[in-house]
Scaffold this motif. Structure first.
Motif, short mmCIF file in Angstrom:
data_model
loop_
_atom_site.label_atom_id
_atom_site.label_comp_id
_atom_site.label_asym_id
_atom_site.label_seq_id
_atom_site.Cartn_x
_atom_site.Cartn_y
_atom_site.Cartn_z
N GLY A 11 11.22 1.66 -5.32
CA GLY A 11 9.94 2.36 -5.14
C GLY A 11 9.00 1.56 -4.24
N MET A 12 9.00 0.25 -4.43
CA MET A 12 8.17 -0.62 -3.60
C MET A 12 8.62 -0.60 -2.15
N LYS A 13 9.93 -0.60 -1.94
CA LYS A 13 10.47 -0.55 -0.57
C LYS A 13 10.06 0.75 0.12
N LYS A 14 10.13 1.86 -0.61
CA LYS A 14 9.75 3.14 -0.05
C LYS A 14 8.26 3.16 0.30
N LEU A 15 7.45 2.63 -0.60
CA LEU A 15 6.01 2.59 -0.38
C LEU A 15 5.66 1.72 0.83
N LEU A 16 6.24 0.55 0.91
CA LEU A 16 5.98 -0.34 2.03
C LEU A 16 6.48 0.27 3.35
N GLY A 17 7.60 0.95 3.29
CA GLY A 17 8.12 1.63 4.47
C GLY A 17 7.18 2.73 4.95
N ALA A 18 6.66 3.49 4.00
CA ALA A 18 5.73 4.57 4.35
C ALA A 18 4.44 4.00 4.93
N ILE A 19 3.95 2.92 4.35
CA ILE A 19 2.73 2.28 4.87
C ILE A 19 2.97 1.76 6.28
N PHE A 20 4.12 1.14 6.50
CA PHE A 20 4.46 0.60 7.81
C PHE A 20 4.52 1.71 8.86
N ILE A 21 5.17 2.81 8.52
CA ILE A 21 5.28 3.94 9.45
C ILE A 21 3.90 4.52 9.74
N ALA A 22 3.05 4.62 8.73
CA ALA A 22 1.70 5.15 8.93
C ALA A 22 0.89 4.25 9.86
N LEU A 23 0.96 2.95 9.64
CA LEU A 23 0.23 2.01 10.50
C LEU A 23 0.77 2.03 11.93
N LEU A 24 2.07 2.14 12.06
CA LEU A 24 2.67 2.21 13.38
C LEU A 24 2.21 3.48 14.10
N GLY A 25 2.19 4.58 13.39
CA GLY A 25 1.72 5.84 13.98
C GLY A 25 0.27 5.77 14.40
N LEU A 26 -0.57 5.15 13.58
CA LEU A 26 -1.99 5.00 13.94
C LEU A 26 -2.17 4.12 15.17
N SER A 27 -1.34 3.12 15.31
CA SER A 27 -1.47 2.26 16.49
C SER A 27 -1.15 3.02 17.77
N PHE A 28 -0.20 3.94 17.72
CA PHE A 28 0.11 4.74 18.90
C PHE A 28 -1.02 5.70 19.22
N VAL A 29 -1.62 6.28 18.20
CA VAL A 29 -2.72 7.22 18.41
C VAL A 29 -3.91 6.50 19.04
#
Length: 120
Positions: A11-29
């Motif tokens: 569950g922690m891995k999934k949460l951290l993965g989702a947070i990482f993807i969200a931050l990566l997406g925001l950096s592109f925007v």
């Protein structure tokens, strides 16, 4: 006990993965929001700086400060951006349409009421 630990770990891995993807997406925007103004500034330096300097416009910031953001917006919407550039820089050659959008973004982002100062 081990199974609940394994579940929490997954569950922690999934949460951290989702947070990482969200931050990566925001950096592109956020990067793409400034990309056009940066391209416009480079285009100003390459295509307009010499022609504008002949008329006393020292840099792109001086040209951009000739109008407010609302004024640049109405000029661009009316399709008169090239005419307005030529008004201040008569020696400037006509720009390609694909360049005008980036030049507009540069002029808009560094207009007199924007509070921004370009580095060119």
């Amino acid at each position: 006990m081990i199974k609940s630990y394994e579940r929490r770990k997954k569950g922690m891995k999934k949460l951290l993965g989702a947070i990482f993807i969200a931050l990566l997406g925001l950096s592109f925007v956020s990067t793409s929001a400034f990309a056009d103004a940066a391209k416009g500034q480079k285009l100003y330096v390459r295509k307009l700086k010499k022609a504008c300097k002949k008329n006393g416009i020292e840099n792109g910031g001086v040209l951009a400060k000739k109008h407010t953001q609302a004024e640049w917006q109405s000029i661009e919407k009316a399709g008169n951006l090239q005419k307005e550039i030529n008004k201040f820089c008569p020696a400037a050659k006509p720009l390609k349409k694909r360049y005008l959008k980036n030049i507009y973004d540069f002029l808009y982002n560094f207009a007199s009421d924007s509070g921004n100062v370009p580095s060119c």
